[in-house]
Design an enzyme around this catalytic site. Structure first.
Site, PDB file in Angstrom:
ATOM      1  N   GLY A  11       0.845  -1.195   0.000  1.00  0.00           N
ATOM      2  CA  GLY A  11       0.000   0.000   0.000  1.00  0.00           C
ATOM      3  C   GLY A  11       0.866   1.225   0.000  1.00  0.00           C
ATOM      4  O   GLY A  11       1.867   1.289   0.688  1.00  0.00           O
ATOM      5  N   THR A  12       0.533   2.193  -0.822  1.00  0.00           N
ATOM      6  CA  THR A  12       1.437   3.330  -0.890  1.00  0.00           C
ATOM      7  C   THR A  12       0.959   4.359  -1.889  1.00  0.00           C
ATOM      8  O   THR A  12       0.018   4.123  -2.626  1.00  0.00           O
ATOM      9  CB  THR A  12       2.822   2.835  -1.339  1.00  0.00           C
TER      10      THR A  12
END
Lengths: 287, 227
Positions: free
Chosen positions: A80-81
């Site tokens: 996630g990013t």
């Protein structure tokens, strides 16, 4: 079973050996379990499957099953990013958030998502954190060896091609890497996007990660080739801030880097929420 | 999952992994580090044993705690211990904490396609004498932090450490005025893991706590609830 011997240069085998415990046996690949369909087992255990571009023939039913499998996965790697990078007249700007999630748990708010490859090249981390960390560190090693052997700095195009070839040989193994190789070489500022599916794309701006749609909105609206340095850094910062605001999987701090002919420099490191309130204050003052 | 040839393959049903529970945490101060883990080993609703160590002292300046599957913890610690010994014999000096941290990351990533089901924390003193904690996920993502918790009680412990060590979301104390002393850190770690034992069924029995500073490692043990 896949082998990497044909892909990796013979000289690099010795570096891979150090990774494994059985250094006396020459292994030049990561260990695979001794079962049939080993990489499928790996994919079912580790919930890291990137959302691949499904072709239109595939039914919603298969999509749902895939989501279920991701949920049941025992080991949730950090992912996630939002990361982004763009090139402009005076160099390259790289901006990232710093959150790593493991399922719905925020594993860390202080992850380093920008990995220096050498003094004038940066790689960004998106998707599986362990995969990106490992392969970008490996890329750094290869680039260093290239410089020592050839007495010249490696170009961004060549470095990204090396990484691309390695990742292509691990295609379908379930790796999750969405990295951008950003740098400044003899051709000027350069930016390549490298994927674990084997893509290698060249463009003047990219945003990668779960928060990328939100970052693209701000980035595309404000991007011009002839930005000033201050404007460019502010654009990158705003775009990540917008993404951290709307995307639950992005957050933490907003880090901004700049690359020009003198190398890369870390410009700023701001808490995402504080930054948002600062921008809000500015908007209020304008009115 | 559909391969590029369009064949449909079944996801693998075989899984050798089980979770034996347990919690671990570590806190780093200016010139010390405190590391602790409980010792309960569970399987489903039963307790298999009240004392199964999750802690390994690698060098005088560095230790590791792991939670997850006891078999993988045992193997990882065995491999790590022998690698540390080989290093010491080859180089004539013990491994530095940074080197141990990187080695753990590599050992975990080597098993990227058949992972060790362990959630590790490495803590110790680095070369400059500053306390450090390294946290990992199951496949070797490495990050140096000031504190970390892992295991079944991690979501209970981590918020406490966020508030007490990093002083997040606090209006009563300024970061500049606050310094974490060794006694405070030890009390904090003991309280945090005791609280986890109150609310997490897989945490309990005994706690092995270890304080690492420039003089070496001091190990201690105390009891938690047996229920």
């Amino acid at each position: 079973m896949f082998t990497l011997g044909s892909v990796l240069d013979n000289d690099f085998k010795s570096t891979i050996e150090d990774f494994s415990f059985e250094t006396e046996f020459s292994t030049n690949q990561l260990m695979l379990p001794n079962i049939e369909k080993p990489f499928e087992f790996a994919q079912s255990i580790i919930g890291l499957e990137k959302d691949l571009q499904e072709n239109e023939n595939q039914l919603m039913f298969h999509q749902q099953k895939k989501e279920e499998r991701k949920e049941r996965a025992l080991i949730k790697g950090y992912k996630g990013t939002t990361t982004l990078a763009f090139i402009y007249e005076k160099g390259t700007v790289v901006a990232v958030d710093s959150r790593a999630t493991s399922g719905q748990y925020i594993a860390s708010q202080s992850v380093q998502k920008v990995v220096p490859v050498n003094e004038y090249m940066l790689g960004t981390l998106a998707g599986g954190a362990a995969d990106c960390q490992f392969f970008l560190a490996h890329l750094g090693r290869i680039c260093n060896l290239y410089e020592l052997r050839n007495n010249e700095k490696i170009s961004v195009a060549a470095a990204s091609k090396l990484l691309n070839n390695i990742l292509y040989s691990y295609r379908n193994y379930g790796l999750s890497v969405g990295s951008m190789i950003c740098g400044y070489d003899t051709r000027g500022p350069q930016l390549y996007y490298i994927d674990s599916d084997g893509s290698r794309l060249k463009n003047s701006l990219f945003s990668v990660g779960s928060g990328s749609p939100f970052a693209y909105g701000v980035l595309d609206a404000g991007y011009r080739w002839d930005l000033s340095k201050e404007e460019a850094l502010d654009l990158g910062r705003r775009a990540i801030c917008a993404a951290t605001f709307k995307d639950s999987y992005s957050g933490g701090t907003v880090k901004v880097y700049h690359i020009d002919e003198n190398g890369w420099v870390k410009i700023s490191d701001d808490d995402a929420s504080e930054l948002w309130y600062r921008y809000e204050e500015k908007e209020k003052k304008k009115k | 999952m559909e391969t590029y040839l369009g064949e449909k393959q079944q996801a693998s049903q075989w899984s050798p992994y089980i979770n034996n529970g347990g919690s671990c945490l570590a806190v780093a101060g200016e010139d010390f580090a405190v590391i602790a883990s409980d010792t309960r080993m569970s399987l489903g609703y039963s307790i298999k044993t009240r004392y199964s160590t999750k802690y390994l002292k690698i060098t005088e300046k560095c230790s590791i705690v792991s939670s997850g599957m006891q078999a993988d913890i045992f193997t990882l610690h065995k491999v790590l211990k022998s690698r540390a010994q080989i290093y010491e014999q080859k180089h004539g000096k013990p491994m530095s904490t940074d080197a141990v941290a990187k080695l753990v990351s590599r050992l975990l990533y080597y098993r990227r396609f058949f992972p060790y089901y362990t959630f590790n924390i490495v803590a110790g003193i680095d070369d400059e004498g500053v306390g450090c904690v390294f946290s990992y996920d199951a496949i070797g993502t490495l990050e140096r932090v000031k504190y970390s918790a892992s295991g079944s009680g991690s979501s209970l412990i981590e918020p406490v450490l966020d508030n007490q060590v990093a002083l997040k979301n606090r209006n009563d104390i300024k970061k500049e005025d606050y310094k974490l002393t060794k006694e405070n850190a030890i009390d904090l770690v003991k309280d945090a893991i005791t609280s986890a034992g109150e609310r997490d069924i897989y945490t309990g029995d005994f706690v092995e706590i270890s304080i690492i500073d420039i003089n070496g490692t001091h190990e201690d043990k105390f009891e938690l609830r047996f229920d």
